[in-house]
Design an enzyme around this catalytic site. Structure first.
Site, PDB file in Angstrom:
ATOM      1  N   HIS A  11       1.047  -1.261  -0.101  1.00  0.00           N
ATOM      2  CA  HIS A  11      -0.100   0.032   0.068  1.00  0.00           C
ATOM      3  C   HIS A  11       0.919   1.306  -0.036  1.00  0.00           C
ATOM      4  CE1 HIS A  11      -3.333   2.671   0.670  1.00  0.00           C
ATOM      5  NE2 HIS A  11      -2.852   3.257   1.734  1.00  0.00           N
ATOM      6  N   LYS A  46     -10.006  11.380  -2.727  1.00  0.00           N
ATOM      7  CA  LYS A  46     -11.092  10.606  -1.758  1.00  0.00           C
ATOM      8  C   LYS A  46     -10.968  11.035  -0.258  1.00  0.00           C
ATOM      9  CE  LYS A  46     -10.013   6.350  -0.520  1.00  0.00           C
ATOM     10  NZ  LYS A  46      -9.778   5.012  -0.778  1.00  0.00           N
ATOM     11  N   ASP A 103      -6.245   0.299  -8.445  1.00  0.00           N
ATOM     12  CA  ASP A 103      -5.971   0.360  -6.815  1.00  0.00           C
ATOM     13  C   ASP A 103      -5.275  -0.765  -6.411  1.00  0.00           C
ATOM     14  OD1 ASP A 103      -6.306   1.659  -4.515  1.00  0.00           O
ATOM     15  OD2 ASP A 103      -8.319   1.481  -4.381  1.00  0.00           O
ATOM     16  N   GLY A 156     -16.184  -0.419  -0.625  1.00  0.00           N
ATOM     17  CA  GLY A 156     -16.811   1.362  -0.441  1.00  0.00           C
ATOM     18  C   GLY A 156     -16.113   2.436  -1.252  1.00  0.00           C
TER      19      GLY A 156
HETATM   20  C1  R5P Z   1      -6.568   2.626   0.466  1.00  0.00           C
HETATM   21  O1  R5P Z   1      -6.425   3.911   0.678  1.00  0.00           O
HETATM   22  C2  R5P Z   1      -6.472   1.778  -0.556  1.00  0.00           C
HETATM   23  O2  R5P Z   1      -5.879   2.216  -1.664  1.00  0.00           O
HETATM   24  C3  R5P Z   1      -7.855   0.994  -1.160  1.00  0.00           C
HETATM   25  O3  R5P Z   1      -8.721   2.127  -1.673  1.00  0.00           O
HETATM   26  C4  R5P Z   1      -8.888   0.760  -0.056  1.00  0.00           C
HETATM   27  O4  R5P Z   1      -7.771  -0.384   0.723  1.00  0.00           O
HETATM   28  C5  R5P Z   1     -10.155   0.003  -0.237  1.00  0.00           C
HETATM   29  O5  R5P Z   1     -10.580  -0.058   0.884  1.00  0.00           O
HETATM   30  P1  R5P Z   1     -12.356  -0.227   0.745  1.00  0.00           P
HETATM   31  O6  R5P Z   1     -12.452  -1.409  -0.619  1.00  0.00           O
HETATM   32  O7  R5P Z   1     -12.774  -0.601   1.825  1.00  0.00           O
HETATM   33  O8  R5P Z   1     -13.061   1.062   0.411  1.00  0.00           O
END
Ligand code: R5P
Length: 314
Positions: free
Chosen positions: A131, A193, A220, A227
């Site tokens: 990440h 975001k 991502d 979400g």
């Molecule tokens: C967070 O900053 C990561 O890059 C992903 O966007 C995040 O882990 C996604 O989490 P979720 O699917 O619960 O929104």
């Protein structure tokens, strides 16, 4: 010297360990892992590992904490059996979102996990798409971070999709998405975001770049609850995007994420097999691409002492 290379699998993702072994044309290392009635874990290595390079495949997917403790115990057993080196093959590194102290009185759990892995005897870690790349610095041992980028990009190249825009779902993923945009030779759009508190919810504030009339691919590192992705899809549709795809390395897909995708306007979600997706949770909209060959190749080169940098070049 292949008899000095051993691959072991924890309980987290035996299918991936098997696929890595098939790539390497090696049998899986023999090991018993069992739970006693009192919930204690017992590990016994059932073959000689003296002077061997041992690789343990164990992504830290749910149940995360159980998998980590099991991994520590496997490492301890290998260390006490005189393995020459122990490499943790952790395609998905849980707690990687806990990489900084950005609120009072919280832990930096990614650093704690790094410390625990080293204490348990890790000499090296192979992972994929952390990440935050800086997590490599939490370790005082080598960390090889492989990239899903070539596998994901090849899929979309072969699909022949036109008028693509690569979408970064938040500012933190802009740099990574720029590499995808460059490899696909397409423009980039970035969403702003914001997370609300410490639950899993988020909201989209701004869009930078042009998505109108384009087929959007959202890149991502992980999908947890889905979400964030749903918020991005909504913002892209409101701004005139045509078809929408997701390209994500780690498909954790917890809670009701699968239902969310089934019901969403997203055309297809493409993930990799860094974490397992059991057949019961598979739906036609979710495509799983294997990255086992990348891990297999990295293991081979590490054991042979040859360069693996080609595996993490953008
Ligand atoms: C967070 O900053 C990561 O890059 C992903 O966007 C995040 O882990 C996604 O989490 P979720 O699917 O619960 O929104």
């Amino acid at each position: 010297m292949r008899n000095r290379l051993k691959i072991f699998s924890g309980s987290a993702h035996p299918e991936l360990a098997k696929a890595i072994c098939e790539y390497l044309d090696l049998p899986l290392g023999k090991m018993d892992v069992q739970r006693f009635q009192n919930d204690n874990t017992f590990v016994k290595i059932r073959e000689n590992v003296r002077l061997c390079d041992c690789f343990i495949v164990q992504p830290s997917c749910p149940p995360v904490n159980d998998g980590l403790v099991e991994l520590f115990i496997i490492m301890d057993a290998l260390m006490r059996a005189s393995a020459k080196s122990i490499t943790v093959v952790m395609p998905y590194f849980a707690y990687s979102r806990s990489d900084k102290k950005d609120q009072p009185r919280i832990s930096i759990t990614a650093k704690l996990v790094a410390d625990l892995l080293q204490t348990a005897g890790a000499n090296r870690v192979i992972t994929m798409d952390l990440h935050a790349e800086q997590i490599q610095g939490f370790f005082a041992i080598p960390v090889d971070q492989l990239l899903a980028e070539p596998v994901l990009c090849r899929y979309f190249q072969e699909m022949g999709l036109e008028d693509i825009v690569a979408v970064a779902p938040d500012a933190g993923s802009a740099k990574r998405t720029r590499y995808f945009a460059k490899r696909l030779n397409v423009p980039l759009a970035i969403l702003d975001k914001r997370r609300r508190g410490n639950d899993d919810s988020s909201e989209i504030l701004h869009l930078i770049g042009e998505v109108r009339g384009h087929n959007a691919i959202i890149f991502d590192d992980e999908i947890s609850t889905g979400g964030s992705m749903m918020g991005v899809v909504k913002a892209l549709l409101e701004n005139g995007a045509k078809k929408i795809y997701g390209a994500v390395t780690h498909g954790i897909l917890c809670g009701n994420a699968i239902d969310r995708f089934r019901d969403s306007p997203i055309e297809e979600l493409v993930i990799t097999d860094t974490v397992p997706l059991p057949p019961s949770r598979r739906i036609p909209k979710i495509r799983v691409l294997s990255v086992a060959h990348l891990f297999g190749e990295a293991i081979k080169r590490i054991h042979d002492g040859t360069s693996i940098s080609a595996l993490f070049e953008h």
